[in-house]
Design a protein around this motif. Structure first.
Motif, short mmCIF file in Angstrom:
data_model
loop_
_atom_site.label_atom_id
_atom_site.label_comp_id
_atom_site.label_asym_id
_atom_site.label_seq_id
_atom_site.Cartn_x
_atom_site.Cartn_y
_atom_site.Cartn_z
N LEU A 1 0.88 13.04 2.22
CA LEU A 1 0.83 11.60 2.40
C LEU A 1 -0.61 11.13 2.21
O LEU A 1 -1.56 11.83 2.58
CB LEU A 1 1.32 11.21 3.79
N ASP A 2 -0.77 9.95 1.65
CA ASP A 2 -2.10 9.36 1.45
C ASP A 2 -2.38 8.44 2.62
O ASP A 2 -1.89 7.32 2.68
CB ASP A 2 -2.13 8.59 0.13
N LEU A 3 -3.16 8.90 3.57
CA LEU A 3 -3.43 8.14 4.79
C LEU A 3 -4.25 6.88 4.55
O LEU A 3 -4.37 6.03 5.43
CB LEU A 3 -4.10 9.03 5.82
N LEU A 4 -4.78 6.72 3.35
CA LEU A 4 -5.51 5.50 3.00
C LEU A 4 -4.57 4.39 2.52
O LEU A 4 -5.00 3.25 2.35
CB LEU A 4 -6.55 5.78 1.92
N HIS A 5 -3.31 4.73 2.29
CA HIS A 5 -2.33 3.76 1.82
C HIS A 5 -1.06 3.85 2.67
O HIS A 5 -0.02 4.29 2.22
CB HIS A 5 -2.00 4.01 0.34
N VAL A 6 -1.17 3.40 3.90
CA VAL A 6 -0.07 3.47 4.86
C VAL A 6 0.89 2.31 4.62
O VAL A 6 0.49 1.16 4.56
CB VAL A 6 -0.61 3.43 6.31
N GLU A 7 2.18 2.64 4.47
CA GLU A 7 3.23 1.65 4.27
C GLU A 7 4.48 2.10 5.01
O GLU A 7 4.78 3.29 5.05
CB GLU A 7 3.56 1.50 2.78
N SER A 8 5.21 1.15 5.53
CA SER A 8 6.48 1.45 6.19
C SER A 8 7.57 1.66 5.14
O SER A 8 7.38 1.33 3.96
CB SER A 8 6.88 0.29 7.10
N ARG A 9 8.70 2.18 5.55
CA ARG A 9 9.83 2.35 4.63
C ARG A 9 10.23 1.00 4.04
O ARG A 9 10.54 0.91 2.85
CB ARG A 9 11.00 3.01 5.35
N GLU A 10 10.22 -0.05 4.84
CA GLU A 10 10.58 -1.39 4.35
C GLU A 10 9.57 -1.86 3.30
O GLU A 10 9.95 -2.44 2.28
CB GLU A 10 10.66 -2.39 5.50
N GLN A 11 8.29 -1.62 3.51
CA GLN A 11 7.28 -1.99 2.52
C GLN A 11 7.47 -1.21 1.23
O GLN A 11 7.31 -1.75 0.14
CB GLN A 11 5.87 -1.75 3.08
N LEU A 12 7.81 0.08 1.35
CA LEU A 12 8.07 0.89 0.16
C LEU A 12 9.29 0.37 -0.58
O LEU A 12 9.31 0.32 -1.81
CB LEU A 12 8.25 2.36 0.55
N LEU A 13 10.32 -0.03 0.16
CA LEU A 13 11.52 -0.58 -0.46
C LEU A 13 11.21 -1.91 -1.15
O LEU A 13 11.69 -2.17 -2.26
CB LEU A 13 12.63 -0.75 0.58
N ASP A 14 10.40 -2.74 -0.54
CA ASP A 14 9.98 -4.00 -1.18
C ASP A 14 9.21 -3.71 -2.47
O ASP A 14 9.40 -4.39 -3.49
CB ASP A 14 9.11 -4.82 -0.23
N LYS A 15 8.33 -2.70 -2.44
CA LYS A 15 7.57 -2.33 -3.64
C LYS A 15 8.53 -1.85 -4.72
O LYS A 15 8.39 -2.23 -5.89
CB LYS A 15 6.55 -1.24 -3.31
N TYR A 16 9.51 -1.03 -4.33
CA TYR A 16 10.52 -0.55 -5.29
C TYR A 16 11.24 -1.74 -5.94
O TYR A 16 11.42 -1.77 -7.15
CB TYR A 16 11.53 0.35 -4.56
N ARG A 17 11.61 -2.71 -5.14
CA ARG A 17 12.31 -3.89 -5.67
C ARG A 17 11.43 -4.66 -6.66
O ARG A 17 11.90 -5.11 -7.70
CB ARG A 17 12.75 -4.80 -4.53
N ARG A 18 10.15 -4.81 -6.33
CA ARG A 18 9.23 -5.49 -7.25
C ARG A 18 9.06 -4.71 -8.55
O ARG A 18 9.05 -5.29 -9.64
CB ARG A 18 7.86 -5.69 -6.60
N LEU A 19 8.92 -3.40 -8.43
CA LEU A 19 8.72 -2.57 -9.62
C LEU A 19 9.94 -2.55 -10.53
O LEU A 19 9.81 -2.46 -11.74
CB LEU A 19 8.36 -1.13 -9.21
N THR A 20 11.11 -2.61 -9.94
CA THR A 20 12.33 -2.53 -10.75
C THR A 20 12.87 -3.90 -11.14
O THR A 20 13.77 -3.98 -11.98
CB THR A 20 13.42 -1.73 -10.01
#
Length: 88
Positions: free
Chosen positions: A61-80
């Protein structure tokens, strides 16, 4: 949070094609992960595919880029989202 590739990387080339977000790229010395594109495969798979295929276990894990599962899911939605929009 995003993942990162450590100096233990042996440049075996298996992680880059395994990444569904094209977040992994060849850096100057070893492969690297773009934290803006890494979702830890949330939205695609149950676990990060780069970690599944890595033979030397060098993707923590990259401790400099902490994100919750919901934030990761939001990022996935933006990317796709752009991939789901038909071309005109």
């Amino acid at each position: 949070m995003a993942l990162k590739i450590t100096d233990d990387c042996i440049n075996c080339d298996v992680c880059e094609p395994a990444c569904p977000n094209t977040a992994i790229f060849q850096g100057p010395d070893i492969y690297e992960i773009d934290p803006a594109r890494c979702t830890e495969c949330v939205g695609h798979f149950d676990e990060p595919q780069c970690r599944v295929v890595c033979p030397v276990d060098c993707i923590p894990l990259d401790l400099l880029h902490v994100e919750s599962r919901e934030q990761l899911l939001d990022k996935y939605r933006r990317l796709t989202a752009s991939a789901d929009t038909p071309a005109r």
